[in-house]
Scaffold this motif. Sequence first.
Motif, PDB file in Angstrom:
ATOM      1  N   LEU A 114       0.798  -1.227   0.000  1.00 44.43           N
ATOM      2  CA  LEU A 114       0.000   0.000   0.000  1.00 44.43           C
ATOM      3  C   LEU A 114       0.832   1.279   0.000  1.00 44.43           C
ATOM      4  O   LEU A 114       0.550   2.186  -0.798  1.00 44.43           O
ATOM      5  CB  LEU A 114      -0.992  -0.003   1.169  1.00 44.43           C
ATOM      6  CG  LEU A 114      -1.921   1.217   1.244  1.00 44.43           C
ATOM      7  CD1 LEU A 114      -2.714   1.401  -0.050  1.00 44.43           C
ATOM      8  CD2 LEU A 114      -2.852   1.107   2.443  1.00 44.43           C
ATOM      9  N   PRO A 115       1.866   1.414   0.837  1.00 41.88           N
ATOM     10  CA  PRO A 115       2.634   2.672   0.797  1.00 41.88           C
ATOM     11  C   PRO A 115       3.292   2.932  -0.565  1.00 41.88           C
ATOM     12  O   PRO A 115       3.327   4.067  -1.036  1.00 41.88           O
ATOM     13  CB  PRO A 115       3.697   2.480   1.887  1.00 41.88           C
ATOM     14  CG  PRO A 115       3.128   1.453   2.799  1.00 41.88           C
ATOM     15  CD  PRO A 115       2.335   0.535   1.919  1.00 41.88           C
ATOM     16  N   PHE A 147      -4.291  16.631  -4.683  1.00 42.45           N
ATOM     17  CA  PHE A 147      -2.940  16.719  -4.118  1.00 42.45           C
ATOM     18  C   PHE A 147      -2.926  16.648  -2.595  1.00 42.45           C
ATOM     19  O   PHE A 147      -2.147  15.883  -2.025  1.00 42.45           O
ATOM     20  CB  PHE A 147      -2.269  18.016  -4.564  1.00 42.45           C
ATOM     21  CG  PHE A 147      -1.628  17.953  -5.920  1.00 42.45           C
ATOM     22  CD1 PHE A 147      -1.983  16.982  -6.837  1.00 42.45           C
ATOM     23  CD2 PHE A 147      -0.654  18.867  -6.283  1.00 42.45           C
ATOM     24  CE1 PHE A 147      -1.383  16.930  -8.089  1.00 42.45           C
ATOM     25  CE2 PHE A 147      -0.044  18.818  -7.515  1.00 42.45           C
ATOM     26  CZ  PHE A 147      -0.404  17.854  -8.428  1.00 42.45           C
ATOM     27  N   LEU A 148      -3.733  17.467  -1.957  1.00 39.51           N
ATOM     28  CA  LEU A 148      -3.678  17.506  -0.491  1.00 39.51           C
ATOM     29  C   LEU A 148      -4.064  16.166   0.138  1.00 39.51           C
ATOM     30  O   LEU A 148      -3.313  15.651   0.981  1.00 39.51           O
ATOM     31  CB  LEU A 148      -4.541  18.649   0.046  1.00 39.51           C
ATOM     32  CG  LEU A 148      -3.977  20.054  -0.209  1.00 39.51           C
ATOM     33  CD1 LEU A 148      -4.946  21.112   0.293  1.00 39.51           C
ATOM     34  CD2 LEU A 148      -2.615  20.233   0.441  1.00 39.51           C
ATOM     35  N   PRO A 149      -5.176  15.548  -0.263  1.00 41.79           N
ATOM     36  CA  PRO A 149      -5.504  14.255   0.368  1.00 41.79           C
ATOM     37  C   PRO A 149      -4.447  13.178   0.112  1.00 41.79           C
ATOM     38  O   PRO A 149      -4.023  12.485   1.045  1.00 41.79           O
ATOM     39  CB  PRO A 149      -6.845  13.867  -0.271  1.00 41.79           C
ATOM     40  CG  PRO A 149      -7.421  15.145  -0.767  1.00 41.79           C
ATOM     41  CD  PRO A 149      -6.261  16.009  -1.153  1.00 41.79           C
ATOM     42  N   VAL A 173      -0.964  14.014   1.935  1.00 43.14           N
ATOM     43  CA  VAL A 173      -1.057  13.917   3.394  1.00 43.14           C
ATOM     44  C   VAL A 173      -1.178  12.462   3.834  1.00 43.14           C
ATOM     45  O   VAL A 173      -0.483  12.023   4.767  1.00 43.14           O
ATOM     46  CB  VAL A 173      -2.231  14.767   3.928  1.00 43.14           C
ATOM     47  CG1 VAL A 173      -2.504  14.453   5.389  1.00 43.14           C
ATOM     48  CG2 VAL A 173      -1.929  16.249   3.748  1.00 43.14           C
ATOM     49  N   VAL A 174      -2.030  11.691   3.167  1.00 46.59           N
ATOM     50  CA  VAL A 174      -2.189  10.275   3.518  1.00 46.59           C
ATOM     51  C   VAL A 174      -0.881   9.512   3.298  1.00 46.59           C
ATOM     52  O   VAL A 174      -0.476   8.690   4.129  1.00 46.59           O
ATOM     53  CB  VAL A 174      -3.343   9.637   2.704  1.00 46.59           C
ATOM     54  CG1 VAL A 174      -3.313   8.114   2.809  1.00 46.59           C
ATOM     55  CG2 VAL A 174      -4.677  10.177   3.183  1.00 46.59           C
ATOM     56  N   ILE A 210       3.558   6.475   5.399  1.00 48.46           N
ATOM     57  CA  ILE A 210       4.976   6.110   5.353  1.00 48.46           C
ATOM     58  C   ILE A 210       5.686   6.598   6.612  1.00 48.46           C
ATOM     59  O   ILE A 210       6.578   5.929   7.137  1.00 48.46           O
ATOM     60  CB  ILE A 210       5.633   6.674   4.079  1.00 48.46           C
ATOM     61  CG1 ILE A 210       5.027   5.998   2.844  1.00 48.46           C
ATOM     62  CG2 ILE A 210       7.148   6.465   4.112  1.00 48.46           C
ATOM     63  CD1 ILE A 210       5.494   6.576   1.523  1.00 48.46           C
ATOM     64  N   GLY A 211       5.248   7.740   7.125  1.00 46.54           N
ATOM     65  CA  GLY A 211       5.877   8.313   8.311  1.00 46.54           C
ATOM     66  C   GLY A 211       5.700   7.481   9.565  1.00 46.54           C
ATOM     67  O   GLY A 211       6.484   7.617  10.511  1.00 46.54           O
TER      68      GLY A 211
END
Length: 198
Positions: free
Chosen positions: A42-43, A149-151, A154-155, A160-161
Amino acid sequence: MPEDAGEPMLKLQAWLADYWVIGAGFMAASLMAAAPVVSLPLPVFLIFLHSPFYMVHQVEEHTGDRFRKFANEHVFSGRDALTVASVLVINLPFVWGVNLLALYAAFLWGPAWGLVAPYVMIVNALAHLVTSARLGKYNPGLVTSVILFLPLSVVTIWMIGLTAGLVPQLIGAALAILLHLAIIAVMAARYRSLVATS
């Protein structure tokens, strides 16, 4: 008489200027059509989505050369600071290239290596939002910046973070900011040159 050495490049530039946005639209549709059968963690799949999402954004932004015309009229006082050649270089080798390299890096070495893609996306989205707020009007690319872009960025950064840690996040953010600053520096230098010679 021999053909001017620069003429083939000018012809290629003119051809790309006429057709690259159409190509982006078809490539975005093809990548999205293939997405359901792409077998990636998924990432990494989220990094994959950055390419077609960016291409949809480019269709909104550059159809009819409208972003370049908007920037030159409203940001650079009617001067041709953002050229056709610059638009091509920024969007083809840089944007498409960065997203492709990020995907391969994420696939080969782990998702954290692809974080430059969502950071490029989020910096671009914020630039559109700031420009819109400052000028008090729509700018080409604003809608897809907000709804795509934003969604996605950010996701992706959040997912990943969770496992990447702070250092890869900082590297991805720094690379995205440096890329945008380099683009701004080139346009600003051309604008100053045009002002000086007018």
